[in-house]
Scaffold this active site. Sequence first.
Site, mmCIF file in Angstrom:
data_model
loop_
_atom_site.group_PDB
_atom_site.id
_atom_site.type_symbol
_atom_site.label_atom_id
_atom_site.label_comp_id
_atom_site.label_asym_id
_atom_site.label_seq_id
_atom_site.Cartn_x
_atom_site.Cartn_y
_atom_site.Cartn_z
ATOM 1 N N GLY A 14 0.811 -1.205 0.000
ATOM 2 C CA GLY A 14 0.000 0.000 0.000
ATOM 3 C C GLY A 14 0.845 1.255 0.000
ATOM 4 O O GLY A 14 1.997 1.261 -0.441
ATOM 5 N N LYS A 43 1.870 10.906 18.207
ATOM 6 C CA LYS A 43 1.223 10.737 16.896
ATOM 7 C C LYS A 43 -0.255 10.372 17.063
ATOM 8 O O LYS A 43 -1.109 10.811 16.281
ATOM 9 C CB LYS A 43 1.949 9.644 16.114
ATOM 10 C CG LYS A 43 1.280 9.262 14.775
ATOM 11 C CD LYS A 43 1.329 10.398 13.779
ATOM 12 C CE LYS A 43 0.561 10.066 12.498
ATOM 13 N NZ LYS A 43 1.057 8.856 11.816
#
Length: 326
Positions: A9, A205
């Site tokens: 991906g 994050k």
Amino acid sequence: MRIGIVGAGAVGGFLAGHLARAGTEVALLARGPHLAALRDRGLTVESRGERWTVTVPASDRAADLGVVDAVVVTAKAPALPAIAAAIAPMLGPDTPVVCAMNGIPWWYHHGRPGTESRTVDRLDPDGAIWRGIGPARAIGCVIDCPAQVVEPGLVRHVAPRPGALTLGEPTGGRSDRVERLAAVMEAAGVRAPVVGDIRAATWSKLFVNISRSPLGVLTGLSERGMAADPDTLEITVAIMREAQAVARAHGIEVDIDEARTRDPQNRSEHRSSMLQDWDLGRPMEIDGIVRAVQDFAREAGVATPTLDVVSTLLVAKARQAGTYSG
């Protein structure tokens, strides 16, 4: 170093393209249209004004690729239990495994001070990942690599800054294996800082993912669109504060730069990976990004009212679409 990458991906293609261009031996585990494109046309990467194509060995069978020196899993978290069993032929006695994905990692409790070394039930309810990969192999990773698959075999990096994979040992400190892997990535043009506290980096994050990705799916807005709308902006800030309280309950203190968060000029028109999954009708990383944090909050007695409402709506939408069964 021979590096196996599981998943062709956006992030996997970006990483494989950079490593192969730098001369690192790469073995790519892929499937479907991506695999067909890799075999037919090679892997093309667009990043920061450059475009290049590389040819990398690729298969949908790990046995075809054989043992590698390190494995980087870039597939999404819902696929990880099946991947843990499938990659066995790629693992030598000391092959580390980097799960480069968003949210709370399955190994989170391994090496966590004052906590039993165990899997995260929400992410690994049957213990398949814990058994298949094993905590001793795990290297923590935090992704900062906005990218998208334009078409099978073509990956576009959509940020002006270099892509980055922050690495760290779940048990803390630095290790030779992490330093070696980081050096290979840096030599290929991928930033790979090594940190002593990978959980703090994970939460930092996660504040971004948990506050923006679910809202992106619910509203269809881009990152900048959510910051430009006063109402969605306040929801993102509230969720960040709630996640910060959960991290604090785990003894992790991570600051939030609210001024930067509130400025739409600091956001791009990028559609988050969760929103891209929604657009394509794929399972989203709801458990790792959202529901595992809710579990931690309940265990610690921390209230998360805004997150709870957003999570309820997100889960309901995903269930209606048939992409979530958790």
